[in-house]
Design an enzyme around this catalytic site. Structure first.
Site, PDB file in Angstrom:
ATOM      1  CE  LYS A  54      -4.268  -2.015   1.688  1.00 23.63           C
ATOM      2  NZ  LYS A  54      -5.291  -2.105   2.754  1.00 23.63           N
ATOM      3  NE  ARG A 114      -7.309  -9.129   0.776  1.00 24.12           N
ATOM      4  CZ  ARG A 114      -7.148  -8.268  -0.235  1.00 24.12           C
ATOM      5  NH1 ARG A 114      -6.327  -7.219  -0.088  1.00 24.12           N
ATOM      6  NH2 ARG A 114      -7.788  -8.431  -1.379  1.00 24.12           N
TER       7      ARG A 114
END
Length: 269
Positions: A213, A245
Site C-alpha cells: 500500500k 493479507r
C-alpha cells in the site's frame, strides 16, 4: 480457522485494474496458475476478488463481479485450499459460498449491503472478515478525520460486531480488520500498526492488509514496497496477529517462521 502462527492470506485479484499487479491475473487461466503457485508456496487462504476497492476505483456491476470470481472459486475448490471471497455484495458472497468459499472478506463490514448480515447468520460455519469502513472508494479518503485513530477504529469495529450479533451472526464467525488505507492517512496507518497488540486485546482474530500500500512508500512502485510489506508482516507475527493479507506468499511465510523461532527462543530463556 485457528492457528499457532500468523496465517498468510494470498491476494488473487481477478480484475484489470489492481493497483499492485496491474491486472496480471485478470483472465481465468492466469488466475488459476497464480493460485496454484501460491498453493505450492504454502498459502493458508486464497482471497479472490473481482472488484477493485482502491481509492477512486469505479464500481463494477454485480454480473461482472460474479463472472470474474465464481468460475475461479469453483475451479480452486477442487484443489482443497481454503478460499475467501472479497466482496461487499451478499449475492456474490452467497454464490461464492455455494462454489466453495468458507470465508467472506467484506471491506464494508456489512454496511454496503443490508442483506449481508442475514446471509452470514444463516451460514454459521462461514467466517466473516469485518473491516473498518467509512465509505466507498470515491469518498472514503475525505472521511479520514480522527482524534485518536486506534481507539476510534476499535470503537467503530465493536459497534459493527454488536450490530452483526443482533442480526444473528455468531461471535466466533467474526474476524476484525482495522482497514489500513481505507479512510486513513499515512499517519493513521502507522498509528494502528504501532497499536497492533491493543487490537488483539479486543478478543477477535485480527487480519492486517498492508501489502504494497501507498503509505509504505509513496515514491516507490507497488512492487518496490514488497520489502516494507514483509517488515509489516514480521511486526504482525511478533504481535500474534491472526492473519496477514499479502500479494506474495513465500517471503511472508519465511518472515513469520523467523519471528516464531525468535519468540520461541525468547520464551524458552
Amino acid at each position: 480457522m485457528k492457528s499457532e502462527r500468523t496465517l498468510v492470506m494470498g491476494i488473487l485479484n481477478v480484475t484489470p485494474d489492481s493497483f499492485a499487479d496491474g491486472g496480471r491475473h485478470f483472465d481465468f487461466e492466469s488466475a488459476i496458475n497464480r493460485a496454484k503457485e501460491m498453493i505450492s508456496e504454502g498459502v493458508d487462504i486464497i482471497d479472490v476478488g473481482g472488484e477493485s476497492t482502491r481509492p477512486g476505483a469505479d464500481r463494477v456491476t454485480e454480473e461482472i463481479e460474479r463472472d470474474r470470481v465464481i468460475p475461479v472459486i469453483t475451479e480452486l475448490a477442487e484443489l482443497g485450499v481454503t478460499l475467501s471471497i472479497d466482496t461487499t455484495r451478499a449475492n456474490i458472497a452467497q454464490a461464492a459460498i455455494g462454489a466453495g468459499a468458507t470465508i467472506v472478506n467484506d471491506v464494508s463490514g456489512g454496511l454496503a449491503d443490508p442483506k449481508m448480515a442475514a446471509l452470514i447468520a444463516s451460514n454459521p460455519t462461514i467466517q466473516y472478515v469485518v473491516m473498518h469502513w467509512r465509505g466507498t472508494s470515491d469518498t472514503m479518503q475525505s472521511k479520514a478525520i480522527y482524534k485518536d485513530v486506534s481507539s476510534e477504529v476499535m470503537k467503530e469495529l465493536l459497534a459493527r460486531v454488536d450490530s452483526l450479533k443482533s442480526s444473528g451472526v455468531l461471535e466466533n464467525q467474526i474476524i476484525l480488520d482495522p482497514g489500513l488505507g481505507f479512510s486513513k492517512l499515512p499517519e493513521h496507518n502507522w498509528a494502528i500498526i504501532n497499536n497492533l497488540e491493543q487490537f488483539t486485546k479486543l478478543g477477535f482474530p485480527i487480519l492486517i492488509g498492508a501489502s504494497r500500500k501507498r503509505f509504505l512508500g509513496e515514491e516507490l512502485t507497488p512492487i518496490e514496497r514488497e520489502s516494507a510489506s514483509i517488515a509489516i508482516t514480521s511486526l504482525c507475527a511478533k504481535s500474534k496477529i491472526w492473519g496477514v493479507r499479502t500479494h506474495s506468499v513465500k517471503e511472508h511465510k519465511i518472515a513469520i517462521d523467523i519471528v516464531n523461532k525468535s519468540n520461541s527462543e525468547s520464551e524458552g530463556k
